[in-house]
Write an enzyme that holds these catalytic residues in place. Structure first.
Site, PDB file in Angstrom:
ATOM      1  N   CYS A 220      19.234  61.363 -67.573  1.00 55.03           N
ATOM      2  CA  CYS A 220      20.364  60.692 -66.643  1.00 55.03           C
ATOM      3  C   CYS A 220      20.230  59.285 -66.347  1.00 55.03           C
ATOM      4  O   CYS A 220      21.059  58.412 -66.515  1.00 55.03           O
ATOM      5  CB  CYS A 220      20.642  61.726 -65.362  1.00 55.03           C
ATOM      6  SG  CYS A 220      20.793  63.430 -65.789  1.00 55.03           S
TER       7      CYS A 220
ATOM      8  N   CYS B 125      16.657  64.083 -62.879  1.00 53.98           N
ATOM      9  CA  CYS B 125      16.736  64.044 -64.359  1.00 53.98           C
ATOM     10  C   CYS B 125      16.401  62.809 -64.966  1.00 53.98           C
ATOM     11  O   CYS B 125      17.327  61.639 -64.967  1.00 53.98           O
ATOM     12  CB  CYS B 125      18.186  64.508 -64.801  1.00 53.98           C
ATOM     13  SG  CYS B 125      18.763  64.030 -66.369  1.00 53.98           S
TER      14      CYS B 125
END
Length: 414
Positions: free
Chosen positions: A57, A54
């Site tokens: 993230c 991700c």
């Protein structure tokens, strides 16, 4: 001597400044340990749910979590932990319905959600999230308090409006609150433009067979007469497909087989252009999974795989797509396999998948899990390593599969 004392003072001051200027201090403990610690320290728990693939993230971890002003709020009010939603954090991700990344979950020490948000955030916005969660927990309108009152407030329109509004603020699904409010409210005439606008505003939360759906269907012609061209298009899609989609998603989220059955019945009535996006056999499999009817579940998976083989013979579906389907359905079937005949069927599907000569690593992975289920750990590890050696480096599932191998070697794979 004075120089030594001065040097020590400078070192202490630098250390103190570095300590006070740190970002979020994520503790390397389990969720259970974090909850215990939060209880003893009178704090909340903050969880950063992330995955290794991700990008947002990683951006949050690098550019926001490290800021001193962010740490000042989160370290004071929270026990902070990070959980990989595809590895050690998978059970918690399922429990708290985490399905996008990053997701931020704020819990009280009882493990109940106080706040939940997701996505990339600017520092000031992220700090405010932390403050809002603390304020909401201490408020008479805290999520926990509102949810406790909800069952006994079904005829209180004022409470219900506050309830579904607060659910939205707390990042929760307001479907039940909206439907309950629509049953008892007398604030808006149902045929009025204000009701049409209300339904369109909350169109993602109106389900089949709900009061909202009844109002939409009963007043659809009136709404079309007063709607703008854009609203007419929204109403058409709302009626034809969104109600069914909402019902499907909510039924799956809440693990509700009765609601899933309502969706399945509606799916058969959808216009053909929308039905092409789904698969009725697949939906039947999910239905029996929600019912926890393992016998019927396995039978439907077998029917599904048989249909895949027919499609391959007819040339309607590409081999690569069939192998991916064999892999996912085989994994699902394996969870319920409990007899020699079940294992025999799986072995046949794997053999068929290998013959298609597409993405053999998927069949290696399925073979690995089959061996592990049968207690043959050494062979399971061998095939898992073989699968990983050929797994595409850009596949998002790679990290989770590596974690499976680690757990398999420890004998801890569930």
């Amino acid at each position: 001597m004075k120089r030594n004392v001065l040097t020590l003072a400078v070192i202490f001051l630098i250390g103190f400044l570095n300590l006070s200027a740190q970002g979020i201090e994520f503790q390397h403990i389990s969720l259970e340990e974090a909850l215990e610690k939060a209880k003893s320290e009178d704090k909340l728990v903050f969880i950063d749910f992330y995955t290794t693939w991700c990008a947002p993230c990683k951006s949050m971890a690098k550019n926001v979590f490290t800021l001193p002003e962010v740490g000042a709020v989160y370290n004071k009010e929270y026990i902070n932990i990070k959980l990989d939603a595809e590895k050690e954090g998978l059970p918690a991700a399922k429990k708290y319905l985490v399905n996008s990344y990053p997701t931020y979950v704020y819990l009280n020490s009882n493990g109940n959600i106080v706040y939940k948000e997701s996505g990339t955030r600017m520092p000031d916005d992220f700090i405010q999230l932390g403050r809002d969660a603390v304020a909401s927990e201490n408020s008479q309108f805290s999520l926990e308090k509102l949810q406790a009152k909800f069952p006994n407030k079904q005829d209180d329109a004022d409470f219900l409006k506050v309830y579904f509004t607060k659910l939205l603020e707390y990042g929760q699904n307001p479907t039940e609150g909206i439907n309950a409010w629509l049953k008892v409210q007398n604030e808006i005439e149902e045929a009025d433009v204000d009701m049409m606008e209300f339904l369109l505003k909350y169109k993602d939360y109106i389900l089949l067979n709900s009061r909202g759906a009844e109002i939409l269907m009963a007043n659809f012609d009136e709404y079309m007469d007063i709607a703008t061209r854009k609203e007419e298009e929204e109403l058409e899609v709302f009626k034809e497909v969104r109600l069914a989609k909402n019902t499907r998603d909510y039924a799956f989220q809440t693990k509700n087989p009765e609601l899933w059955l309502i969706f399945m019945e509606a799916f058969n009535e959808l216009p053909e252009k929308y039905k092409k996006r789904g698969n009725y056999l697949d939906y039947k499999i999910t239905y029996y999974a929600l019912l926890k009817d393992s016998k019927s579940y396995k039978k439907e998976v077998e029917n599904y795989v048989d249909s895949l083989m027919v499609e391959n013979t007819s040339g309607k579906t590409k081999s690569g797509v069939i192998v991916q389907d064999l892999s996912s359905k085989g994994e699902a079937y394996l969870k319920y396999a409990d007899s020699k005949s079940d294992y025999k069927k799986l072995e046949g599907w794997v053999e068929y998948g290998y013959k298609l000569q597409s993405s053999p690593y998927l069949m290696d992975n399925l073979t690995s899990n089959l061996f592990y289920k049968k207690g043959k750990t050494k062979k399971a590890i061998e095939y898992k390593e073989k699968a990983l050696a050929n797994w595409p480096a850009d596949d998002k599932k790679l990290s989770a599969k590596k974690y499976e191998l680690e757990q398999m070697k420890k004998g801890e794979l569930i």
